[in-house]
Each structure stands twice: as C-alpha cells, then as structure tokens.
Design a protein around this motif. Structure first.
Motif, mmCIF file in Angstrom:
data_model
loop_
_atom_site.group_PDB
_atom_site.id
_atom_site.type_symbol
_atom_site.label_atom_id
_atom_site.label_comp_id
_atom_site.label_asym_id
_atom_site.label_seq_id
_atom_site.Cartn_x
_atom_site.Cartn_y
_atom_site.Cartn_z
ATOM 1 N N TYR A 80 8.795 5.672 0.138
ATOM 2 C CA TYR A 80 8.104 4.472 0.609
ATOM 3 C C TYR A 80 9.065 3.310 0.847
ATOM 4 N N ALA A 81 10.181 3.268 0.115
ATOM 5 C CA ALA A 81 11.184 2.223 0.358
ATOM 6 C C ALA A 81 11.818 2.402 1.736
ATOM 7 N N GLU A 84 9.166 1.540 4.373
ATOM 8 C CA GLU A 84 8.961 0.093 4.496
ATOM 9 C C GLU A 84 10.054 -0.535 5.362
ATOM 10 N N ALA A 85 11.307 -0.154 5.100
ATOM 11 C CA ALA A 85 12.428 -0.709 5.863
ATOM 12 C C ALA A 85 12.322 -0.351 7.346
ATOM 13 N N THR A 88 9.127 -2.039 9.023
ATOM 14 C CA THR A 88 9.312 -3.480 9.212
ATOM 15 C C THR A 88 10.223 -3.744 10.405
ATOM 16 N N HIS A 196 5.025 -8.430 7.579
ATOM 17 C CA HIS A 196 6.032 -7.920 6.642
ATOM 18 C C HIS A 196 5.436 -7.794 5.235
ATOM 19 N N LYS A 197 4.710 -8.822 4.825
ATOM 20 C CA LYS A 197 4.102 -8.807 3.490
ATOM 21 C C LYS A 197 3.068 -7.689 3.373
ATOM 22 N N LYS A 200 4.756 -4.293 3.079
ATOM 23 C CA LYS A 200 5.352 -4.150 1.750
ATOM 24 C C LYS A 200 4.276 -3.841 0.716
ATOM 25 N N HIS A 201 3.175 -4.594 0.755
ATOM 26 C CA HIS A 201 2.075 -4.373 -0.187
ATOM 27 C C HIS A 201 1.486 -2.973 -0.015
ATOM 28 N N MET A 203 2.882 -0.247 1.128
ATOM 29 C CA MET A 203 3.788 0.804 0.649
ATOM 30 C C MET A 203 3.853 0.819 -0.872
ATOM 31 N N GLN A 204 3.928 -0.341 -1.475
ATOM 32 C CA GLN A 204 4.055 -0.410 -2.927
ATOM 33 C C GLN A 204 2.790 0.071 -3.619
#
Length: 208
Positions: A80-81, A84-85, A88, A196-197, A200-201, A203-204
C-alpha cells in the motif's frame, strides 16, 4: 497446447484461482499434479509458475517447493505504501492534463463504481476486489506513463489478495464505495491537496 502462449494461459488461470481462494495462502503448488489436471506437459506449467514467482504471488522455497504467498501485515504495508506513492504521482499528472482527458477518466471511474455498487449489494467480495483494483489501475493508466503502468500492474495480483481481506477493514461494504466516490469527486473537482489526503487515508485504512 505447448509453448509460451500456453504458459501465459496457465499463469492467468492459476493467478485467478489464487485470487479467488481456490489455492489458499501457504498451500503448495505441485507442478506434476497441475500438468495432469491441465492435460499438458510440465514445461509450460513450470514457466507459468516461474512467472507467478516473479509477480510475487508464489514463493519458491529452496528444497521445499513452490507455495502461495502468505501476506503478512508488513507485506500489506509495503504494497500500500508503493501504491500510495504511485497513485498520488499519477493523480498529479492526470490533474495537469487536459480537461477532456480528466473528464473521460472520471467517466470510466463512474462506470466502475456503478459496477462495484452492484457487487456490494450482492456481497460478492471477489468481484469487488477486482473492480477496486480496476478503479485504481485506471487512475494510474490515465497518467500515460507506460513504465509506471507496467510496474503498477505487477502489484495487481498481490494487491487483489490484500483487497480480499477488506471485508475485515470494511464490515460495512458501502463505506468502501463512499471512499472511492470521494476520491472520484476530488479528482473531478481538481482538489489536489485533498485528493492526496484521501488516497493516503484510503491506503492506510486497508492495512490490517
């Protein structure tokens, strides 16, 4: 059937069976049995297995055999990291493109969301997982970076295996639809910072 095309067909079929849970995490893959079941030689089966090892959904343990990947929490965090990258970056590139391209991409995403809604109503998590991945792949592909798309697609099988666990992160499946709709709305409105937020949310939250 022999040759490279046969190996690709076998790889696609085996990948789908792993994603569907027919082959469970940690289960050993026996090439001889698989070749007998498919009525083919071991050569294309071996090549298919090697491809899935390269994708990361099969693990070759020396002197023990080949096994279906068991995703740990750390594996999920890493997957997921990276997603996300990449998403984005892709979203930024997409927002910098023409209004027409953004509109066409959003139209495609809306179609996927409608299909997801139908699967949610039927509580079909396997189909939801595939459509979830299709939604995000569409965003990455829309950026027009072929290498990024190719790299992202190598994560697809692992990601789909992660998504199949989302029923634990999203006991109310409708929440998953709402998060995707929020991402779509922000993309459509060109709200880069909030997008972006939201990514991130999203994926986390998926990490078990």
């Amino acid at each position: 059937m022999e040759g490279r095309s046969t190996a690709q067909l076998i790889a696609d079929q085996l990948r789908e069976q792993i994603i569907q849970g027919i082959f469970r995490p940690g289960e050993q893959i026996n090439e001889s049995i698989l070749a007998d079941q498919l009525n083919t030689s071991r050569s294309p089966v071996r090549e298919a297995v090697q491809r899935l090892c390269q994708e990361g959904i099969l693990i070759n343990r020396r002197n023990h055999g080949v096994f279906v990947l068991e995703l740990s929490t750390q594996d999920s965090k890493e997957i997921y990291a990276v997603r996300e990258a990449m998403e984005t970056t892709s979203a930024d590139t997409l927002l910098n493109s023409s209004p027409k391209h953004i509109k066409n991409t959003c139209r495609a995403l809306k179609t996927i969301l409608r299909n997801m809604q139908r699967r949610v109503e039927a509580t079909n998590w396997q189909s939801i997982a595939q459509l979830d991945m299709q939604f995000h792949t569409t965003i990455v592909a829309a950026a027009g970076n072929r290498r990024m798309t190719r790299i992202y697609e190598t994560l697809a099988a692992e990601s789909t295996m992660c998504i199949l666990n989302l029923k634990f992160s999203y006991p109310q499946a409708q929440t998953l639809i709402q998060e995707h709709q929020h991402i779509l709305d922000l993309l459509e409105n060109g709200n880069r910072e909030e997008l972006h937020k939201a990514l991130k949310h999203h994926m986390q939250k998926a990490i078990p």
